[in-house]
Structures are given as C-alpha cells and as structure tokens.
Design a protein around this motif. Structure first.
Motif, mmCIF file in Angstrom:
data_model
loop_
_atom_site.group_PDB
_atom_site.id
_atom_site.type_symbol
_atom_site.label_atom_id
_atom_site.label_comp_id
_atom_site.label_asym_id
_atom_site.label_seq_id
_atom_site.Cartn_x
_atom_site.Cartn_y
_atom_site.Cartn_z
ATOM 1 N N ALA A 5 -101.162 -70.903 -94.118
ATOM 2 C CA ALA A 5 -100.835 -71.478 -92.812
ATOM 3 C C ALA A 5 -99.961 -70.555 -91.966
ATOM 4 C CB ALA A 5 -100.142 -72.825 -93.007
ATOM 5 N N ILE A 6 -99.320 -69.578 -92.598
ATOM 6 C CA ILE A 6 -98.384 -68.697 -91.880
ATOM 7 C C ILE A 6 -99.127 -67.578 -91.155
ATOM 8 C CG2 ILE A 6 -96.459 -67.075 -92.160
ATOM 9 C CD1 ILE A 6 -95.593 -68.735 -94.598
ATOM 10 N N ASP A 7 -98.787 -67.385 -89.894
ATOM 11 C CA ASP A 7 -99.362 -66.295 -89.091
ATOM 12 C C ASP A 7 -98.419 -65.099 -89.181
ATOM 13 O OD1 ASP A 7 -100.405 -64.545 -87.232
ATOM 14 O OD2 ASP A 7 -100.714 -66.067 -85.677
ATOM 15 N N ARG A 8 -98.653 -64.255 -90.171
ATOM 16 C CA ARG A 8 -97.760 -63.123 -90.418
ATOM 17 C C ARG A 8 -97.820 -62.079 -89.310
ATOM 18 N NH1 ARG A 8 -99.235 -65.395 -95.052
ATOM 19 N NH2 ARG A 8 -97.687 -65.545 -96.763
ATOM 20 N N ARG A 9 -98.965 -61.941 -88.679
ATOM 21 C CA ARG A 9 -99.074 -60.975 -87.587
ATOM 22 C C ARG A 9 -98.139 -61.369 -86.440
ATOM 23 N NH1 ARG A 9 -101.215 -60.029 -82.743
ATOM 24 N NH2 ARG A 9 -101.881 -57.896 -82.274
ATOM 25 N N GLU A 10 -98.104 -62.657 -86.121
ATOM 26 C CA GLU A 10 -97.203 -63.111 -85.054
ATOM 27 C C GLU A 10 -95.755 -62.835 -85.430
ATOM 28 O OE1 GLU A 10 -96.421 -67.040 -82.299
ATOM 29 O OE2 GLU A 10 -96.866 -67.346 -84.431
ATOM 30 N N ILE A 11 -95.384 -63.137 -86.686
ATOM 31 C CA ILE A 11 -94.008 -62.882 -87.127
ATOM 32 C C ILE A 11 -93.682 -61.399 -87.060
ATOM 33 C CG2 ILE A 11 -92.467 -62.957 -89.145
ATOM 34 C CD1 ILE A 11 -93.848 -65.602 -89.920
ATOM 35 N N ASN A 12 -94.603 -60.569 -87.516
ATOM 36 C CA ASN A 12 -94.384 -59.125 -87.499
ATOM 37 C C ASN A 12 -94.147 -58.624 -86.080
ATOM 38 O OD1 ASN A 12 -94.212 -56.457 -88.346
ATOM 39 N ND2 ASN A 12 -96.431 -56.155 -88.380
ATOM 40 N N MET A 13 -94.978 -59.068 -85.134
ATOM 41 C CA MET A 13 -94.862 -58.591 -83.759
ATOM 42 C C MET A 13 -93.610 -59.150 -83.089
ATOM 43 S SD MET A 13 -97.378 -56.562 -83.596
ATOM 44 C CE MET A 13 -97.181 -56.132 -81.865
ATOM 45 N N ALA A 14 -93.316 -60.434 -83.310
ATOM 46 C CA ALA A 14 -92.212 -61.080 -82.605
ATOM 47 C C ALA A 14 -90.844 -60.698 -83.154
ATOM 48 C CB ALA A 14 -92.382 -62.603 -82.662
ATOM 49 N N VAL A 15 -90.748 -60.543 -84.467
ATOM 50 C CA VAL A 15 -89.444 -60.317 -85.094
ATOM 51 C C VAL A 15 -89.230 -58.859 -85.498
ATOM 52 C CG1 VAL A 15 -87.920 -61.041 -86.977
ATOM 53 C CG2 VAL A 15 -89.459 -62.699 -85.921
ATOM 54 N N PHE A 16 -90.306 -58.183 -85.944
ATOM 55 C CA PHE A 16 -90.171 -56.821 -86.466
ATOM 56 C C PHE A 16 -90.853 -55.777 -85.584
ATOM 57 C CE2 PHE A 16 -89.864 -59.735 -90.086
ATOM 58 C CZ PHE A 16 -88.657 -59.322 -90.647
ATOM 59 N N TYR A 17 -91.212 -56.164 -84.362
ATOM 60 C CA TYR A 17 -91.806 -55.252 -83.384
ATOM 61 C C TYR A 17 -93.050 -54.543 -83.906
ATOM 62 C CZ TYR A 17 -87.190 -56.052 -81.397
ATOM 63 O OH TYR A 17 -86.051 -56.660 -80.930
ATOM 64 N N GLY A 18 -93.733 -55.207 -84.831
ATOM 65 C CA GLY A 18 -94.969 -54.636 -85.355
ATOM 66 C C GLY A 18 -94.773 -53.504 -86.338
ATOM 67 N N LEU A 19 -93.525 -53.255 -86.761
ATOM 68 C CA LEU A 19 -93.234 -52.101 -87.627
ATOM 69 C C LEU A 19 -93.298 -52.437 -89.115
ATOM 70 C CD1 LEU A 19 -90.241 -50.526 -85.650
ATOM 71 C CD2 LEU A 19 -92.648 -49.846 -85.614
ATOM 72 N N ALA A 20 -93.402 -53.719 -89.449
ATOM 73 C CA ALA A 20 -93.482 -54.125 -90.857
ATOM 74 C C ALA A 20 -94.944 -54.284 -91.272
ATOM 75 C CB ALA A 20 -92.710 -55.416 -91.071
ATOM 76 N N THR A 21 -95.148 -54.639 -92.519
ATOM 77 C CA THR A 21 -96.496 -54.821 -93.059
ATOM 78 C C THR A 21 -96.641 -56.238 -93.607
ATOM 79 O OG1 THR A 21 -96.608 -52.484 -93.717
ATOM 80 C CG2 THR A 21 -98.173 -53.990 -94.755
ATOM 81 N N PRO A 22 -97.549 -57.055 -93.027
ATOM 82 C CA PRO A 22 -97.794 -58.378 -93.609
ATOM 83 C C PRO A 22 -98.222 -58.228 -95.068
ATOM 84 C CG PRO A 22 -98.783 -58.228 -91.430
ATOM 85 C CD PRO A 22 -98.334 -56.842 -91.793
ATOM 86 N N SER A 23 -97.608 -58.987 -95.951
ATOM 87 C CA SER A 23 -97.883 -58.792 -97.373
ATOM 88 C C SER A 23 -97.394 -59.971 -98.183
ATOM 89 C CB SER A 23 -97.192 -57.526 -97.881
ATOM 90 O OG SER A 23 -97.353 -57.358 -99.277
ATOM 91 N N ALA A 24 -98.031 -60.172 -99.326
ATOM 92 C CA ALA A 24 -97.471 -61.064 -100.335
ATOM 93 C C ALA A 24 -96.202 -60.413 -100.886
ATOM 94 C CB ALA A 24 -98.492 -61.290 -101.446
ATOM 95 N N ASP A 25 -95.452 -61.164 -101.648
ATOM 96 C CA ASP A 25 -94.234 -60.646 -102.276
ATOM 97 C C ASP A 25 -94.636 -59.857 -103.513
ATOM 98 O OD1 ASP A 25 -91.671 -60.174 -103.141
ATOM 99 O OD2 ASP A 25 -91.317 -62.226 -103.855
ATOM 100 N N THR A 26 -94.757 -58.536 -103.356
ATOM 101 C CA THR A 26 -95.268 -57.717 -104.451
ATOM 102 C C THR A 26 -94.791 -56.282 -104.293
ATOM 103 O OG1 THR A 26 -97.274 -57.162 -105.680
ATOM 104 C CG2 THR A 26 -97.445 -57.136 -103.276
ATOM 105 N N VAL A 27 -95.322 -55.391 -105.106
ATOM 106 C CA VAL A 27 -94.878 -54.002 -105.090
ATOM 107 C C VAL A 27 -95.441 -53.273 -103.867
ATOM 108 C CG1 VAL A 27 -94.607 -53.930 -107.577
ATOM 109 C CG2 VAL A 27 -96.779 -53.237 -106.573
ATOM 110 N N LEU A 28 -94.745 -52.217 -103.455
ATOM 111 C CA LEU A 28 -95.112 -51.432 -102.280
ATOM 112 C C LEU A 28 -96.082 -50.311 -102.667
ATOM 113 C CD1 LEU A 28 -91.540 -51.048 -100.740
ATOM 114 C CD2 LEU A 28 -93.279 -52.708 -100.099
ATOM 115 N N PRO A 29 -96.757 -49.739 -101.677
ATOM 116 C CA PRO A 29 -97.668 -48.611 -101.967
ATOM 117 C C PRO A 29 -96.980 -47.431 -102.634
ATOM 118 C CG PRO A 29 -98.131 -49.499 -99.799
ATOM 119 C CD PRO A 29 -96.892 -50.177 -100.283
#
Length: 631
Positions: free
Chosen positions: A372-396
């Motif tokens: 139900a969560i729109d992670r793209r909206e959160i990323n753009m509104a709060v993190f200026y699009g600089l973060a990566t929508p993701s589950a809680d897991t390890v990074l690349p």
C-alpha cells in the motif's frame, strides 16, 4: 588454518627507508614532558614491531602532527564515540571489510575453533605499563568468569559451552572451542567490541582477590561505591571511557571525569601505529567533545562550532549545512548510510492486543501494508529522489545482495493490498471506509516513535494517506526512547517506526543475527529477542514457524567453517526475512551529511556511513586524519 599478519617494521635506532630522524618524529605535544623526563622517547614508547599504516597506499597523504578537532555530542554518554572512532581493536576491518590484526601482531585460526593471538613485543598501555598475556588472563579468569563482575558473553558460547583459555607465553594466548565459533573474530572487530583484554596492573587494586580488604573498603568509600564489584565495573569501563585514570590502547585517551560539559581526549603517547615515514599516529593531538542538546547540534554545526560532525545530523540538515560553507571554512560531504532501510515500520509480533496479534502475524497483512505504500512519492517528497525504494535488506555494496530481496513486496499496488486484506478477514468497512476488526473496532494502527526525528513524522504523514486508501487508519504516538522500548517489550506497542537492519553491507562471515530474534531492542519481536539474550530466563521462545526457522538457521551458521556454507545460510535467511516482511522497509542508500573543517585532510569525500560494521569514521582510520592549512 587461517593466518593474518599486518605489515611490520622495526622503528628504533635503525630507521626504515625514507623515515625521519628520531627527533623529528616526536610530536610537539609531548615536548615539555620529554624535556622533564616524564616520557621516554618515541623509539621506547612504540612496540618493537609497530603497525605500519601506509597512508599513501590508501590513496591519502601522509600528514603531520598537531592540532585540535572540536565535535559536538548529545550527552555525556556519547564520549563512547571516541572508542568507536579510534577503532583500536585486537582485530579490525579495513575499508574493504576484510579482517586484519591491529593491536595483535598476528593471529591464527584453525577451523574457527582454535584461535592463537600473538601480541606485539614492547606494546604499552597509555600509562606506559606493558601489554602482556596477563591482561588477557585477568580479564578471562577474574572478570568474565566472575559472575558478579561479568559473565560469559553470548559470542563466547558455542552450544552453551565457553572456550578453553590458555596462556602460551608472555606474548601469546589461545582460545579453543569444541566446535566452530565463526562469530568470534567479527565480535572483536565490532563497534562495541567483545572485551578480552584489560589493564590488569591498574584494575587489580579494585578486585577483592588482589587488594587488601581495608584498602579496598577505603577505595569504595572514596568513590562512593557500596560494593567492590560496582567499583570495579565503574573503573574498568572501556567502551564509555569515563575513568580518566584507566589505561587505554586507543589513539586518544579521555582526560575529563564526568559530569562535565566538555570532554578533552589527548593523544596516547604509547599508541602502536606509525605511518610509512615513521611518524607515530595519531596525527591530531586532541579531540574536544562539547556536550549540547541533540536538537540544536545541526544549528551549532552550521554556525561553525564543530570541526568534524556527523552524529545528530540528518539529510534534512543538508541544505542548511551547505549554506554554511559560504560563511565558515567548512565543507560538507555526503556518505551513504549502511542501514538496510533508513526508516522501517516494525509490526510487533509480540503485541499484547489479542486481535491485532494474529493479524500482524498473518503474512498477508504485512505484505498488504507494504504494497500500500507509495515509496516513490516518499523518496521524491522527503529524500529529493536521492534514495532507493527498497525492502529492509542488504545494499548492493554487500556481496550478499540480490535484487529480489530489495524488490520483495515494495511495488505500489493498492489493488493487491486490498485483496490481501480481504483474504485476511478484514473485508468489512465502516461508513468512513475504514476496515472493521473481528471484534468490531475500526482498524486503527497506532505507530509509536521515539520522536527524535522530524523525518519520521514526514514519512508517516504520507504513509497515513497510503494506508487510508486501503481502509486502514494510522495514528502516531511519541514517547521517550527508554519508555518506548520498555513498552514494546511489555507488548504495549502494536507497531513502531525505527531504522532497518543496522548492517546493510555484511559479508557471509559476519553474524546474520540481525535477521532473527536475537535482541530485546528488535522492535518487531522484542519478547522473542529477550528470550535469546537472557538464555531463556525471560521472554518467550518464537512460536511462529518462520521466526523459529530463522533461529535454527542462525544456529546452523554458528557451526559452519567455510564462507560458501555461511553465504548459503545468509541467503536462506534474507529470503525468509524479506518475503515474510518482518520489517517494512521504505528506502535505503540514503545520504549522511559529514561536515568538516577545510583544514582536515584524509577524510574520504565518499564512503559508507554506519554504526556496524564501519564504526562511523572508524574503518577510515581517524588517526590518519590531520590538519593542514585552510583551503
């Protein structure tokens, strides 16, 4: 057998090629003490085989001694940051997260069962006393195996059994287990490292087995301690170095006794590292830690009151801090946070609400909440699009990363979320469109927060809209951190917001315990975590098959010997954790502002930032940072 040795060289009357004359290698900071005979010359202060840090090969510039660095801390407890930043460990990680000897001259490991540690001849504590195997023996026999003082850490236990400890000789000790203990070395490299060595000569004065009873009583009276054990514990505290008299092996030692509003850490004259030119590290003479309210640290940092700051800064402060570059000789960099998710929603599997508990244990509900969560909206509104929508897991950046872990149940799909909630028995709604619980209550989810970040509020306001669209009402409740965690353990919290997994860049040789109920501050299952850390004395064992399987896999990992075996277990656990959505991740790869004076050299422009395993600045060796001219 695994053997690790660090680069060695003799720093004494005979110099390494390209090194300086002995007189030129002395820090100006010690000039008066040397002239008065209070300190021996540097050649006598260093081990016979110091650790040589080849600064140039790290892509940095060999430096010079001198200067003071100011930083701000939110409370007196935060003096522990100097232990983390200094990152002097028996074994530690380098920037590639490869283990290597540090305080130890070398170590060997046989099948992760038999660990032999070799000390550096002539290595001294900060008071000039020798570091020997006696310091390990005292720690093992008189502290760890004294129930009143310590108790055996979980990392030292394999199948409920601790190791056999041996003193081989003055400079060699050995720990032997009946089965593999792959957690041992990583725990020694941790931010809050497993303690195996203490300054025995100093601490024996506070121990009933070594001190005259009348003298011990007098020491207890002087220090207002009711028991000799509480006195010893207070005087021996290494991680939070509140006792200025306690000898240390860290690059800087605390000179200020709390309570205080300013703590001064000065260079350790006997520190065991040198650069390739023979200069004893650290380069910087002094760190001054000024205590301030956490809420105003960003403002003070932007007003030029800190020379190196990351703690208590967040991405929301970035624009303000960048603007400070116009007014002060400072520069701001952005490092990548190592958290599995910058913020995560944690459905409490142990909540005391008899209606919500089975719902939150239903994977369909957890998946629906995530979808139900729109992670793209959160990323753009709060993190200026600089973060990566993701589950809680390890990074690349982790060798264990797989795209399917990051993508697990994060697509914004209200239709599927609605269908899953209907399937879970929440198909009825009231006149406002809010789903109705089996007991007739409206489906209101109360998310509790420690209230320490406006970022949490900003994100939750957006999530409230997203969940409202699938018939769920969201409310926020703030409480102090300690109260917040106590309420979670008591089952009084339904769901909380916190950061995701601490270590988003693990290797297979690091413990996967963060994916299983192993701590009482894991807010998605605190009661199960308490059961683990208390060895079954409190809490409850996991009664959910998937959580129990994570615990079984963790135990299996602790019996492995090879890296491929460990990697296979990690992947099984990562798959279960992300598919079961035990933690609802939002975004990761978020940015951490790092502000530093323009005089500071060798601070990386880009790096990974986190508590575990990078120890904030620790693996980048702040003892090699130095102060040059302003730029």
């Amino acid at each position: 057998m695994i053997t690790r040795r660090t680069a060695l060289g003799v720093i004494g009357s005979a110099l390494l090629p390209g090194t300086l004359r002995a007189a030129d290698r002395e820090p100006e900071f010690f000039k008066s003490q040397l002239e008065e005979g209070k300190l021996p010359p540097v050649a006598e202060r260093l081990p016979r085989m110091p650790r040589i840090v080849k600064v140039a090969s790290m892509g940095r510039q060999p430096g010079k001694h001198g200067g003071t660095v100011r930083t701000l801390i939110g409370s007196q407890k935060d003096i522990r940051l100097m232990t983390i930043y200094g990152y002097a460990r028996l074994v530690g990680y380098d920037e590639t997260l490869t283990l290597q000897p540090d305080i130890l001259e070398s170590f060997t490991s046989e099948e992760d069962r038999v660990f032999t540690f070799r000390l550096r001849e002539g290595h001294k504590w900060s008071d000039g006393s020798l570091l020997t195997s006696e310091d390990f023996r005292y720690c093992w026999e008189d502290i760890i195996n004294n129930e009143d003082l310590g108790g055996v850490d979980t990392a030292l236990m394999v199948d409920g059994k601790g190791p056999v400890f041996e003193v081989v000789d003055t400079l060699t000790v050995r720990y032997t287990w009946h089965a593999p203990n792959p957690d041992f070395l990583p725990k020694l490299a941790a931010p809050q490292a497993l303690s195996l060595v203490v300054p025995a000569a100093y601490l024996k004065q506070f121990h009933k087995n070594y001190q005259d009873e009348a003298k011990l009583e007098e020491l207890m009276k002087q220090n207002k301690a009711k028991k000799w054990t509480s006195l010893h514990i207070r005087m021996a505290r290494q991680y939070r170095p509140e006792n200025p008299d306690l000898p240390t092996l860290d690059p800087w030692r605390n000179t200020t006794k709390p309570p205080a509003e300013q703590f001064v850490f000065e260079r350790n004259p006997f520190f065991h590292r040198v650069d390739e030119n023979g200069l004893q590290l650290p380069y910087i003479d002094r760190f001054v830690l000024n205590v301030s309210s956490s809420s105003i640290i960003p403002a003070k940092t932007g007003a030029g009151e800190s020379d190196l700051q990351a703690i208590n800064l967040d991405f929301t402060d970035y624009a303000f801090l960048k603007d400070a570059e116009k007014r002060y000789p400072v520069k701001v960099s952005l490092w990548k946070k190592t958290l599995g998710s910058r913020l995560a929603l944690l459905p409490n599997q142990n909540t005391g609400d008899a209606v919500w508990r089975p719902l939150l244990r239903d994977v369909r509900v957890r998946r629906a909440l995530s979808l139900a969560i729109d992670r793209r909206e959160i990323n753009m509104a709060v993190f200026y699009g600089l973060a990566t929508p993701s589950a809680d897991t390890v990074l690349p950046e982790s060798p264990l990363f797989r795209p399917e872990y990051a993508q697990a149940w994060i697509k914004h799909d209200p239709g599927q979320a609605n269908a899953l909630l209907d399937e879970a028995g929440l198909s009825l709604r009231d006149d406002d469109g809010i789903r109705i619980l089996p007991d007739g209550r409206p489906a209101q989810i109360i998310i509790e927060s420690a209230g320490e970040s406006t970022l949490e509020t900003d994100v939750l306001e957006l999530v409230a809209d997203h969940w409202r669209n699938v018939g769920l009402a969201l409310f926020i409740r703030n409480s102090q951190r300690d109260v917040f965690r106590s309420r979670a353990l008591a089952g009084q919290i339904m769901m909380s917001i916190w950061s995701g997994i601490d270590n988003g860049v693990p290797t297979a040789d690091m413990n996967p315990g963060q994916l299983a109920p192993t701590a009482d501050d894991q807010l998605q299952w605190p009661v199960w975590g308490a059961h683990y850390v208390s060895h079954g004395e409190i809490g409850e064992a996991p009664d959910m098959p998937e959580a129990a399987e994570l615990m079984r896999l963790l135990k299996e990992w602790r019996h492995t010997v090879t890296t491929p075996e460990r990697a296979a277990i990690w992947h099984k656990m990562l798959s279960i954790y992300t598919q079961q959505v035990f933690s609802i991740g939002i975004v990761n790869a978020t940015q951490q502002p790092i502000l530093a004076t323009t005089r500071l050299r060798n601070l990386p422009k880009e790096a990974l930032y986190g508590f575990d395993p990078t120890c904030y600045f620790g693996v980048y060796m702040p003892d090699t940072f130095w102060l040059g001219e302003e730029t």
